[in-house]
Design an enzyme around this catalytic site. Structure first.
Site, short mmCIF file in Angstrom:
data_model
loop_
_atom_site.label_atom_id
_atom_site.label_comp_id
_atom_site.label_asym_id
_atom_site.label_seq_id
_atom_site.Cartn_x
_atom_site.Cartn_y
_atom_site.Cartn_z
N ASN A 214 0.85 -1.18 0.00
CA ASN A 214 0.00 0.00 0.00
C ASN A 214 0.90 1.24 0.00
O ASN A 214 2.11 1.13 0.16
CB ASN A 214 -0.95 -0.02 1.21
N ILE A 311 -2.74 -8.16 13.79
CA ILE A 311 -1.83 -7.85 14.90
C ILE A 311 -2.54 -7.14 16.03
O ILE A 311 -2.38 -7.48 17.21
CB ILE A 311 -0.65 -7.00 14.39
N LYS A 346 -12.31 -4.62 18.26
CA LYS A 346 -10.94 -5.00 18.59
C LYS A 346 -10.54 -4.56 19.99
O LYS A 346 -9.39 -4.70 20.40
CB LYS A 346 -9.98 -4.44 17.55
#
Length: 403
Positions: A214, A311, A346
């Site tokens: 990216n 992660i 998350k």
């Protein structure tokens, strides 16, 4: 950064690195800062008052003016009260010793004692001089005073042809530290804290030359590392491929792909107090990897993919109550809704929602804009600003939101 015009007073010591101050003064003026300069007698052997007066658009001050005052009030008192920040570059062993013991025998040292603003020190000297026990003792003792902020010296080829420590920090790095101190007023609210930051994009290779990636350059993570360092933190920066230089004083660990970033972040996570996941980690990777470059004719018509580690989700599961985990959500269109979902799903403490479809913002830009959200329901919109300013705004937001 303050809305009023900031005032920076630069004291120039007698060393060959004095020539670098020209770039610093010019850069400060271009950013809209008012600049005044004091030269010691020794400094004038390397650079002239006329040069710095021209670059600062204001008369440069020397000891001749101090001992033969023409002002209604003592010059060192006026300058000390005027300055929002005092920078000494290069800081010589002689001036360091004077500051350590409170001596005042010239305009610069008198002005330091007549001021109360933060003082940024950029030392420069021969390696053997810098490493002398007496010099290091003075340096460490001076830094126990909260007014003083010390920049690390760099290593390299010195003007004396010695290769080693003692090089003055480069003007862009000093400029960044100045901008930080003008924002914080010299506070060290992250002193004693360990800050772990991920930055940049990851690359998931198909063969040695082709990868899924990216446009992230890691500039936001770099700014976060600089801001945390300038606020007193012990900083570890885990970053993907980048073209910028690591700030002096930051522990930097380069990685390439998501798996490597996951491993390093996991190693340093337990000891961190604040973790900022600003990296643009790839979502998928090629299922198969070729150790040799694939000929064009051998490239697959459809590329089998598989997921890479999430992660931030894995770190959230390990998070302890004293730790703060902050994520980033780079989005186009509606940036709030997906950021809120990521914050909740998350289990983050806070998240930065920043647009990638706005002019001069996001990937590759020196500037950014964002909305900060946290688990307490706070919402703060940050208008377009430099990424360093954004980083300081984020640490302000996180600090104010702690229970």
């Amino acid at each position: 950064m303050p809305n009023s015009i900031s005032k920076v007073l630069i004291g120039v010591g007698g060393g060959i690195a004095a020539y670098k101050v020209c770039e610093l003064v010019s850069s400060l003026f271009k950013t809209g800062v008012e600049v005044r300069v004091i030269l010691t007698n020794s400094a004038q052997a390397f650079i002239t008052p006329l040069t710095l007066a021209t670059l600062s658009r204001h008369q440069a001050y020397t000891d001749d003016m101090f001992w033969q005052p023409t002002h209604s009030r003592p010059l060192h008192i006026e300058l000390g009260e005027w300055a929002d920040l005092l920078v000494i570059a290069p800081l010589t062993a002689n001036t360091l010793a004077k500051l350590t013991y409170g001596m005042a025998d010239n305009l610069l040292t008198n002005t330091v004692l007549a001021s109360t603003c933060p003082v940024l020190l950029a030392p420069a000297m021969n390696t053997d001089m810098w490493e002398q026990l007496a010099v290091q003792r003075n340096w460490q003792q001076l830094l126990t005073d909260s007014r003083y902020h010390g920049m690390s010296t760099a290593s390299g080829l010195l003007a004396c042809d010695r290769v080693g420590a003692g090089r003055m920090a480069e003007p862009p790095e000093i400029l960044t530290y100045i901008q930080s101190l003008l924002h914080t007023g010299g506070k060290r609210d992250l002193a004693g804290k360990r800050v772990l930051i991920s930055a940049g994009g990851t690359r998931e290779y198909l063969d040695p030359v082709r990868f899924i990636g990216n446009p992230s350059t890691g500039k936001m993570g770099l700014a976060l590392a600089q801001a945390a360092l300038h606020r007193g933190a012990n900083v570890t920066l885990v970053h993907g491929p980048a073209s910028w230089n690591v700030p002096l004083g930051v522990q930097a660990i380069p990685v390439v792909n998501a798996e490597e970033m996951q491993q390093v972040m996991g190693e340093y996570f337990t000891s961190a107090d604040i973790i900022v996941m600003s990296a643009a980690v790839a979502d998928v990777k090629p299922r198969d990897y070729s150790t040799e470059k694939l000929p064009k004719r051998s490239l697959p018509q459809s590329l089998p993919l598989e997921s890479v580690p999430d992660i931030v989700s894995q770190l959230a599961k390990l998070k302890q109550p004293h730790q703060q985990l902050i994520g980033f959500a780079a989005q186009s269109g509606d940036i709030i809704t997906p950021a809120l979902e990521k914050l909740q799903h998350k289990k983050l403490d806070a998240i930065v929602a920043n647009p990638i479809d706005k002019t001069d913002s996001g990937f590759g830009s020196d500037n950014n804009q964002a909305v900060f959200l946290d688990k307490q329901g706070r919402h703060r919109e940050i208008p377009p600003c430099s990424k360093l300013q954004m980083a300081h705004h984020l640490f302000d937001f996180v600090s104010n939101g702690k229970n």
